[in-house]
Write a protein that holds these residues in place. Structure first.
Motif, PDB file in Angstrom:
ATOM      1  N   ALA A 175       0.839  -1.203   0.000  1.00 40.00           N
ATOM      2  CA  ALA A 175       0.000   0.000   0.000  1.00 40.00           C
ATOM      3  C   ALA A 175       0.874   1.254   0.000  1.00 40.00           C
ATOM      4  N   PHE A 176       1.968   1.202   0.742  1.00 40.29           N
ATOM      5  CA  PHE A 176       2.891   2.342   0.811  1.00 40.29           C
ATOM      6  C   PHE A 176       3.467   2.641  -0.579  1.00 40.29           C
ATOM      7  N   ALA A 177       3.794   1.592  -1.307  1.00 43.27           N
ATOM      8  CA  ALA A 177       4.323   1.773  -2.667  1.00 43.27           C
ATOM      9  C   ALA A 177       3.296   2.479  -3.556  1.00 43.27           C
ATOM     10  N   LEU A 178       2.054   2.021  -3.474  1.00 43.39           N
ATOM     11  CA  LEU A 178       1.012   2.609  -4.322  1.00 43.39           C
ATOM     12  C   LEU A 178       0.712   4.047  -3.906  1.00 43.39           C
ATOM     13  N   GLU A 179       0.726   4.304  -2.620  1.00 41.59           N
ATOM     14  CA  GLU A 179       0.469   5.667  -2.152  1.00 41.59           C
ATOM     15  C   GLU A 179       1.634   6.594  -2.514  1.00 41.59           C
ATOM     16  N   GLN A 180       2.848   6.065  -2.495  1.00 44.19           N
ATOM     17  CA  GLN A 180       3.987   6.875  -2.949  1.00 44.19           C
ATOM     18  C   GLN A 180       3.810   7.262  -4.414  1.00 44.19           C
ATOM     19  N   LEU A 207      -7.003  15.887  -4.117  1.00 44.80           N
ATOM     20  CA  LEU A 207      -6.414  14.567  -4.350  1.00 44.80           C
ATOM     21  C   LEU A 207      -4.946  14.551  -3.936  1.00 44.80           C
ATOM     22  N   TYR A 208      -4.242  15.616  -4.292  1.00 45.51           N
ATOM     23  CA  TYR A 208      -2.840  15.744  -3.847  1.00 45.51           C
ATOM     24  C   TYR A 208      -2.766  15.673  -2.322  1.00 45.51           C
ATOM     25  N   ASN A 209      -3.614  16.459  -1.658  1.00 43.57           N
ATOM     26  CA  ASN A 209      -3.606  16.478  -0.187  1.00 43.57           C
ATOM     27  C   ASN A 209      -3.839  15.085   0.395  1.00 43.57           C
ATOM     28  N   HIS A 210      -4.865  14.410  -0.126  1.00 41.10           N
ATOM     29  CA  HIS A 210      -5.235  13.114   0.449  1.00 41.10           C
ATOM     30  C   HIS A 210      -4.133  12.082   0.232  1.00 41.10           C
ATOM     31  N   GLU A 211      -3.568  12.067  -0.965  1.00 43.62           N
ATOM     32  CA  GLU A 211      -2.579  11.022  -1.270  1.00 43.62           C
ATOM     33  C   GLU A 211      -1.275  11.266  -0.520  1.00 43.62           C
ATOM     34  N   VAL A 212      -0.896  12.505  -0.362  1.00 36.91           N
ATOM     35  CA  VAL A 212       0.310  12.792   0.436  1.00 36.91           C
ATOM     36  C   VAL A 212       0.066  12.388   1.888  1.00 36.91           C
ATOM     37  N   ASN A 213      -1.133  12.649   2.372  1.00 37.32           N
ATOM     38  CA  ASN A 213      -1.466  12.249   3.737  1.00 37.32           C
ATOM     39  C   ASN A 213      -1.422  10.729   3.870  1.00 37.32           C
ATOM     40  N   HIS A 214      -2.016  10.027   2.912  1.00 41.09           N
ATOM     41  CA  HIS A 214      -1.980   8.552   2.938  1.00 41.09           C
ATOM     42  C   HIS A 214      -0.539   8.039   2.923  1.00 41.09           C
ATOM     43  N   ARG A 215       0.273   8.596   2.047  1.00 42.14           N
ATOM     44  CA  ARG A 215       1.662   8.155   1.932  1.00 42.14           C
ATOM     45  C   ARG A 215       2.400   8.314   3.264  1.00 42.14           C
ATOM     46  N   ASP A 216       2.252   9.484   3.854  1.00 38.56           N
ATOM     47  CA  ASP A 216       2.984   9.738   5.097  1.00 38.56           C
ATOM     48  C   ASP A 216       2.394   8.950   6.265  1.00 38.56           C
ATOM     49  N   PHE A 217       1.102   8.657   6.157  1.00 41.40           N
ATOM     50  CA  PHE A 217       0.487   7.784   7.160  1.00 41.40           C
ATOM     51  C   PHE A 217       1.113   6.392   7.106  1.00 41.40           C
ATOM     52  N   PHE A 218       1.215   5.820   5.910  1.00 39.96           N
ATOM     53  CA  PHE A 218       1.802   4.481   5.802  1.00 39.96           C
ATOM     54  C   PHE A 218       3.259   4.495   6.235  1.00 39.96           C
ATOM     55  N   GLY A 239      -9.904  -0.109   4.752  1.00 41.78           N
ATOM     56  CA  GLY A 239     -11.264   0.251   4.351  1.00 41.78           C
ATOM     57  C   GLY A 239     -11.510   1.749   4.387  1.00 41.78           C
ATOM     58  N   LYS A 240     -10.909   2.416   5.367  1.00 42.37           N
ATOM     59  CA  LYS A 240     -11.074   3.863   5.482  1.00 42.37           C
ATOM     60  C   LYS A 240     -10.446   4.579   4.293  1.00 42.37           C
ATOM     61  N   ILE A 241      -9.379   3.975   3.761  1.00 39.31           N
ATOM     62  CA  ILE A 241      -8.664   4.606   2.657  1.00 39.31           C
ATOM     63  C   ILE A 241      -9.269   4.225   1.311  1.00 39.31           C
TER      64      ILE A 241
END
Lengths: 274, 243
Positions: free
Chosen positions: B67-72, B101-112, B178-180
């Motif tokens: 998931a981290f790879a995909l979010e990166q 979308l930029y905001n959400h994906e950067v947040n997801h990436r840094d979350f992982f 699921g949240k993501i």
């Protein structure tokens, strides 16, 4: 099984007792969201009983019966919406037709899945989409085409956003069963629907904080309570970095929250004739 | 900014065949193609990858790294989008949407990143490193190319999370996924709706089955081979312990 009996059994806290009037249900509906579970989940999970977060019944059948109940609701709603003449032709009509097909397919899919597992699917309830006269989404009482359409869109948004959160809340109960992946596949379809309905209403496709959004009736607020959570896996995601991705707005938009089974039942029950 | 130059780089003797073989055998390797690479200047030379290619790992950690790879990938893409001329000149609605979308994906990436760090503890070598990407084939000044690429990435994300849920043992990770995934699906819907507004594409028959109304769900091997096909990922890694 009778739907009300099922819902009653599902609702472990007996939120809707036999003596509860519809008005009282509204009251329950209003206060329920406040206790939406915002449990933090530390990643060092060894220290944490795993049951504290995942929906605890661990029963895939109950999870699927709840899902079927919500799909019955959506399916009938979209079918009546398309028949009502309230939906304008063009984009809205196309969107509603597509969603309606999916919801009908979900009903059949879940019924077949339950039957395949040797379980009798819960019966389709009798729905009242006026919620006891509070709404007139199909213009049956003559609220007028424009007002009816606004209500119809608002209810669609509430149903889709509820669906997303409710399926998510049941994921833990389906874990390890053959139904997990299909349930996830339905879950993301509901999210696609929710996004488009919200955009039809002029909103973003995603939920900011616990805001129900412009023009949404206050009665729908329990659908959004708890969405303001910024603690994910024990991490406050607003503290992960600086700049726009880590504002409270962005940090709440980026994660959808669960609804517990009880919360989902309370919302659905508003539209079910006892 | 210096204009990117697409160069065809010939891999050194036999390397290409070896790499193809590698892909074919494992079916899971995620490899920069090595054939088409954007170079910022003519002096860049092809650097063979290290022998110790990172493997995502098994079980929950493997899925988190995946998931981290995909979010990166998504975060890097949208970072380039919001630095491109299509975005800076886009109408306010599309501009806000892509910024979200930029905001959400950067947040997801840094979350992982934070989540995996917490999960691996001192075993930092088990965490997927920062990946290098090359979107050389995408013109970030072109609306159609940006939106079409966003659509592919968002649909890929949905298919990946849906397919990976069953691989998770820890119920809390499952709920987090699921949240993501539902936010990825909201994105996919919105991008599809922007591309083709008066249509059913937001949940189109190309991604949602007609008979059962089910969204995409793919195994990591399928997702990663789709990602390989984009040519966007330069850093090699493998997923030998994921299906």
């Amino acid at each position: 099984m009778n739907i009300i009996k099922f819902l009653d059994e599902f609702t472990t806290e007996k939120l809707i007792s036999d003596t509860t009037s519809r008005r009282e249900i509204f009251g329950t509906f209003g206060s329920l969201g406040k206790k939406a579970a915002l449990a933090a989940i530390p990643f060092g999970l060894a220290t944490m009983p795993s049951r504290t977060y995942a929906q605890s019944s661990g029963d895939p059948v109950s999870a699927l019966q709840l899902a079927l109940t919500l799909e019955y609701l959506e399916d009938e709603f979209y079918e009546l919406a398309l028949q009502s003449g309230v939906i304008p032709s063009g984009r809205s009509q196309i969107v509603y037709q597509q969603i309606s097909q999916h919801e009908a397919a979900h009903v059949e899919f879940l019924k077949a899945g339950l039957q395949g597992a040797g379980v009798t699917p819960v019966e389709k309830p009798t729905f009242d989409f006026t919620a006891g006269g509070a709404f007139d989404p199909f213009n049956d009482s003559g609220v007028g085409q424009e007002a009816a359409y606004a209500q119809l869109l608002a209810l669609s948004q509430a149903f889709e956003d509820t669906g997303v959160r409710a399926y998510k809340g049941q994921a833990g109960n389906l874990q390890g069963s053959q139904f997990l992946t299909p349930a996830l596949q339905i879950h993301s379809v509901e999210a696609r629907h929710a996004s488009e309905i919200r955009r039809l209403r002029g909103l973003n496709g995603w939920i900011t904080r616990d805001q129900r959004g412009l023009g949404m009736p206050e009665a729908t607020q329990p659908v959004y309570n708890g969405e303001e959570n910024v603690i994910q896996g024990g991490v406050n995601v607003t503290n992960l970095g600086d700049g726009s991705p880590f504002t409270i707005d962005a940090s709440t938009q980026a994660y959808d929250e669960i609804l517990t089974g009880d919360e989902a039942v309370a919302i659905a029950s508003l539209f079910i004739v006892p | 900014m210096k204009k990117n130059v697409i160069k065809v780089i010939q891999p050194k003797g036999g390397k290409f065949n070896q790499r193809r073989q590698f892909l074919k055998l494992s079916g899971l390797a995620l490899v920069g193609t090595g054939l088409f690479m954007a170079c910022s200047n003519d002096d860049d030379v092809y650097t063979p990858p290290e022998d110790d290619v990172f493997d995502l790992g098994a079980g929950d950690l493997g899925v988190l790294n995946y998931a981290f790879a995909l979010e990166q990938l998504e975060a890097d893409f949208y970072t380039k989008v919001v630095n491109g001329s299509y975005w800076s000149g886009a109408n306010p609605t599309e501009k806000q949407l892509l910024l979200d979308l930029y905001n959400h994906e950067v947040n997801h990436r840094d979350f992982f990143s934070a989540a995996i760090s917490a999960a691996v503890g001192n075993n930092t070598a088990a965490k997927l490193p920062t990946l290098e990407f090359d979107f050389g084939s995408v013109n970030f000044n072109d609306r159609n190319q940006v939106l079409a690429t966003a659509k592919v990435l968002e649909d890929t994300g949905v298919s990946a999370y849906n397919g990976a849920g069953r691989l998770l043992s820890n119920p809390d990770y499952l709920v987090l996924a699921g949240k993501i995934v539902s936010v990825e699906a909201r994105h996919a819907s919105a991008i599809r709706s922007v591309i083709n507004p008066n249509s059913a594409d937001f949940a189109g028959d190309d991604v949602v089955t007609i008979d059962a109304g089910l969204d995409l769900a793919l195994d990591p091997s399928e997702v990663l081979s789709n990602v390989v096909a984009t040519g966007f990922v330069v850093t090699e890694f493998t997923a030998n312990s994921l299906p």
